[in-house]
Design an enzyme around this catalytic site. Sequence first.
Site, PDB file in Angstrom:
ATOM      1  CG  ASP A   1     -41.179  12.789  27.525  1.00  0.00           C
ATOM      2  OD1 ASP A   1     -40.169  13.470  27.064  1.00  0.00           O
ATOM      3  OD2 ASP A   1     -41.869  12.103  27.118  1.00  0.00           O
ATOM      4  CE  LYS A   2     -40.970  17.790  21.563  1.00  0.00           C
ATOM      5  NZ  LYS A   2     -41.927  17.133  20.433  1.00  0.00           N
ATOM      6  CB  THR A   3     -41.974  13.045  22.287  1.00  0.00           C
ATOM      7  OG1 THR A   3     -41.316  13.878  21.719  1.00  0.00           O
ATOM      8  CG2 THR A   3     -42.607  12.093  21.194  1.00  0.00           C
TER       9      THR A   3
ATOM     10  CB  THR B   1     -38.012  17.532  24.197  1.00  0.00           C
ATOM     11  OG1 THR B   1     -38.295  17.071  23.147  1.00  0.00           O
ATOM     12  CG2 THR B   1     -37.603  18.994  24.014  1.00  0.00           C
TER      13      THR B   1
ATOM     14  CE  LYS C   1     -36.650  12.757  28.032  1.00  0.00           C
ATOM     15  NZ  LYS C   1     -37.770  12.136  27.344  1.00  0.00           N
TER      16      LYS C   1
ATOM     17  CG  ASP D   1     -43.113   7.465  27.792  1.00  0.00           C
ATOM     18  OD1 ASP D   1     -42.297   7.060  28.570  1.00  0.00           O
ATOM     19  OD2 ASP D   1     -42.701   7.595  26.514  1.00  0.00           O
TER      20      ASP D   1
ATOM     21  CG  ASP E   1     -39.711  10.020  29.918  1.00  0.00           C
ATOM     22  OD1 ASP E   1     -38.922  10.411  29.472  1.00  0.00           O
ATOM     23  OD2 ASP E   1     -41.073   9.982  29.575  1.00  0.00           O
TER      24      ASP E   1
END
Length: 674
Positions: A361-363, A514, A542, A561, A565
């Site tokens: 995951d990006k953020t 993302t 996702k 996180d 997710d």
Amino acid sequence: MSHGHESTGHEDHEGHGHGEHEGHSVDMFRNLFWGSLLLALPTLIWSESLQGWLGYSAPSVPFRNAVAPVFGTAVFLYGGRVFLSGARREVTAGQPGMMTLISLAITVAFGYSVAVTSGWVGEALWWELATLVVIMLLGHWIEMRSIRQARGALDELARLLPDTAERVTEEGTERIPAADLVAGDVVLVRPGAAIPGDGVVLDGRSGVDESLISGESTPVEKTEGSEVVAGSVNGSGALRIRIDQTGDRTTLAGIMRLVQDAQESRSRTQALADRAARGLFYLAVGAGALTFVSWIVTTGDASLAVQRTVAVLVIACPHALGVAIPLVVAISTRLGASNGILVRDRRGLEEARSLDTIAFDKTGTLTMGDFGVVDIVAAEGWADDDVLGLAAAIERDSEHTIARGIVDAAGERSTDVPEATDFEAIPGHGAEAVVEGVVVRVGGPALLDKLGASLTPTLDDAARESEKRGRTTVYVVRDREVVGLLGLADRVRPESADAVARLHALGLDVVMLTGDAHPVAEAVAADLGIETVFAQVLPDQKADRIRALRSEGRRVAMVGDGVNDAPALATADVGIAIGAGTDVAVESGDIVLVESDPRDVARMIRLSRATYRKMIQNLWWAAGYNVVALPVAAGVLARWGVLLPPALAAVLMSASTVVVAVNAQLLRRVDLAG
């Protein structure tokens, strides 16, 4: 294999956790060993066989012929009872294993020796029986002590919590048991003291050692508003802390639960070892029966047949198989916890070795999860810090996300921020204020249009690049002159590029998921060296992306996180919750990485691979030893004069366990950082 706290000493081979009073079991085997050794000495000294072989005469005592039988019986009843009771439990549970084999061996030796002593023709095995029991007890003592030491992570964590706390009252402070603290209490933590509960710093500044959750010994600076965790150690400054969580609700308690669950959870390799141990029992009984019949038929010597049979039963004891996996599990779990890698499910760590794709995951995972200044471009004649200082002066009192990012950037760079007066918001365009007698404005492209301001070629190129990379561009205008621009975006973690490089070095593909637009996602991916990007993916999509990757035949880990997710973490082959910080009660992942450091993913992969290697090495040694030793114990080399006495068989069996234990300890030397 597990050890219980009752007199049986050992549980079954089903991989259950150790007994609650494991320390008592270790002490019990130690005491039984020394007591049995003392009882065995007279048995050996007055053994007629040993006297003849070693060429000495034992002291003359009354009833000297009864010394070996009496003390041999004492060793059987005193030292052998733990094996007999353990065998009874195994048989009752329908899972005969090592304890049953040992009991069968010493019972056959004891029964045969009693018969010979009572007048049956043959040679009694009293000294062999006594030696066998003593060596078995020594092997179990060493094994249990090794496992207890390896599992000592829980004890070490428990010792981190202080017994008392200094609670702040209206009259001053009072010393109370830490267990009496409740949420809302304020405590004074003096330099060098341990923090008694999770909470928030109300007053003070100090460096705090949080290595219990991060594995990093470098103190973490704590000031007003900083969160602290129970068990961490205060540095040189005094802190006043409001306690928010105590007892079982603390981070430390959560870590302890995860460590305990991981040590008690079963892996596929453990299941394989359990099946091998059970199969070995039936193989040993069959081999023992065949050995006895063969020797009786070929020699007619019952004494020799019994000795061969006992040697087979002893050599086949799955002692090394029993310790092969639990010891590696205990050491790897402890090693992981000390490096901020908490294992919720052993199978997750075991599966990690075969991963070929890591989806991030990006953020909040590869990035900081907050808006910050990632680029500053100053006009000719201006310095970057001057541009940032002017922008921060205008935005100092604003709570807007962009404003906070600018002010925080100035603080991180220790930029000199001048005083601003006459602040005024410009709806839809930005804000302005007077700085050092000149009007300074901060805003986006609309501000430039409103003012009719133009950009120099350098600034124009920088603005186009910023837009291309999906950044928010803020211009700083001093008296209608554009003095520079700031590019703001979700800041990439300093460790992320190194994390991706380490995973590539391990032969893994890295994918980024993302919800951001393609320009933003591709810009971050380009900075980090990630080739595969899925952008504009909603949280509930996702998991679908993970399924699609798995449908291609990939072994996929999802790193996120643990909040939005969660579905993707559960869908992946291995779910890795990262950035748990002080909240270790993450339920979505198989692995919890306590720190927000994506490099820990590579460390976890290395731990998984090293752990699996040790498990397989130990299984090969334990099983291979039996394959070679069983025929020798049965007497296949007898025609060449090679016979294995029962006592020597016990020594070799215990030695195999020591080899397995030492090999498992070498796991501590693994360099997780690579």
